[in-house]
Design an enzyme around this catalytic site. Sequence first.
Site, short mmCIF file in Angstrom:
data_model
loop_
_atom_site.label_atom_id
_atom_site.label_comp_id
_atom_site.label_asym_id
_atom_site.label_seq_id
_atom_site.Cartn_x
_atom_site.Cartn_y
_atom_site.Cartn_z
N SER A 239 0.78 -1.26 -0.06
CA SER A 239 0.05 -0.01 0.10
C SER A 239 0.75 1.07 0.06
O SER A 239 1.95 1.50 -1.04
CB SER A 239 -1.06 -0.05 1.16
OG SER A 239 -2.09 0.85 1.03
N ASP A 346 -8.61 -5.16 -5.41
CA ASP A 346 -8.32 -4.12 -4.57
C ASP A 346 -9.15 -3.03 -4.80
O ASP A 346 -9.13 -2.34 -5.99
CB ASP A 346 -6.77 -3.83 -4.97
CG ASP A 346 -6.19 -3.01 -3.91
OD1 ASP A 346 -6.91 -2.03 -3.35
OD2 ASP A 346 -4.89 -3.02 -3.79
N HIS A 378 -7.10 -5.61 -1.17
CA HIS A 378 -6.02 -4.88 -0.69
C HIS A 378 -5.43 -5.68 0.67
O HIS A 378 -6.35 -6.05 1.39
CB HIS A 378 -6.51 -3.42 -0.47
CG HIS A 378 -5.46 -2.43 -0.34
ND1 HIS A 378 -4.89 -1.90 -1.48
CD2 HIS A 378 -4.85 -1.86 0.86
CE1 HIS A 378 -3.93 -0.96 -0.95
NE2 HIS A 378 -3.95 -0.96 0.50
#
Length: 453
Positions: A239, A346, A378
């Site tokens: 991320s 995601d 994610h």
Amino acid sequence: MPWVLLAVGASFVLMTVPAFVTVTNWAFLLPSFFLSWLGTGMAGWWIAIMSGLTVVVVALGGLAAWPGWIGLALVVGSIAVLVRKAFVARNAAAEFDRVLAERVAHRARTHRRPRSMVLPWWMRDVAVERVKNLRYAEGAGRRHLLDVYRPSAGSERAPVLLQIHGGGWTVGTKDTQGRPLMNELARAGWVCVAANYRLSPRVKWPDHLVDTKLALAWIREHIAEYGGDPDHVVVTGGSAGGHLAAMVALTQNDPAYQPGFAHVDTSVVAAIPMYGAYDLVEIFGRFGSGLGSRVAGWVGSLVLGVTPRQDLAPYADASPIHHVTPGSSPSPSHSPPFLVVHGTSDNLVPVSQARRFVAALRDVGADVTYVELAGAPHAFDVFHSSWEHASTTGIEWWLSSVMPESARTPVEAAAAAGSGTPEEAPREASDPTTTARTAPSSGRPAPAAARRS
């Protein structure tokens, strides 16, 4: 009880919607992420909970009226969705195998440990020693601390992994992300470093990147004391950590991001950004006009100091894809090898970001491997799951193909030679206790006591 069973079924349906619908509406972005992340990543747990709760309610009379039968149908449908998602997740290993087939000699894939399937958040590993809370810079308290993970049996000049946590540049710690990967690599002979960095809104870009490079500078100076090789460092993260990992690789030795330590070598031998944000102009501008745009602009201003409408330049400067140009310094064609991993489900960072970033790297001649995991949400690698196991194993295989021969662990050397994974010597320490380590005098406080974790 029939109405209770209906409520149970409706609740499970709401929980499983993000498992088959990638929700990108700004108002539902975070709730959808958490439901998809926990619901699909721990599908086995939720199937067991659904089944057990339904059996109890049915036994108490849940099917005495029509609402109960509707509730039961909703539960069965939710379980079917999660079962399908679990099978999709199991195919993640095959995708890594397919992508890496030309780079890595074929090896038998290790099976997931039963404990990781029953306790997905359990991260303790007796074969790995964790040295906690070492200070790598002054001035930001605990945000300038890092942990070292190393084999309990010891190591000498082992390759090093720098793990950068995510959290949207505003939250997160070194303790909560990358643990499965660091444990696995430490078991294989690596030394891993997980570092905190200063967070927004207290600081603004590029302080996050500056801190990451300061941690890299600490590795250059001190990692040999913990059995690592300062000349062979790989950077990874997920991320916001994936974003920073890509930026570290694309801005190595750039004095603009090394105030006061421009002389330090901040190059890395490989970069593994996971579900990273590669175009912040798009990330914070994708909600068009209206309330969603204003919310995104406000969040962006917390990190970069201005909204996209006020000034796009900081957003472009902070975007890895904007550093992938033929005239950039260093040239992307001379950047370290990249392994980019992203999930198709995601909803926080669209998979299109990874695709465009990989295409840009390939256009300038960079060495990049891209693995796209069908159905993965994610942050799929934060706890033990099928997606995590596939990516952890795949990363270890990929590293065996890009690390210089002199830096390979015995496991990687055997893999590169095509002989498969050798029988591993016992790596668990016979003494369950560890002792405090003291860093040499360098103006930094002595490290905290080493602990197993």
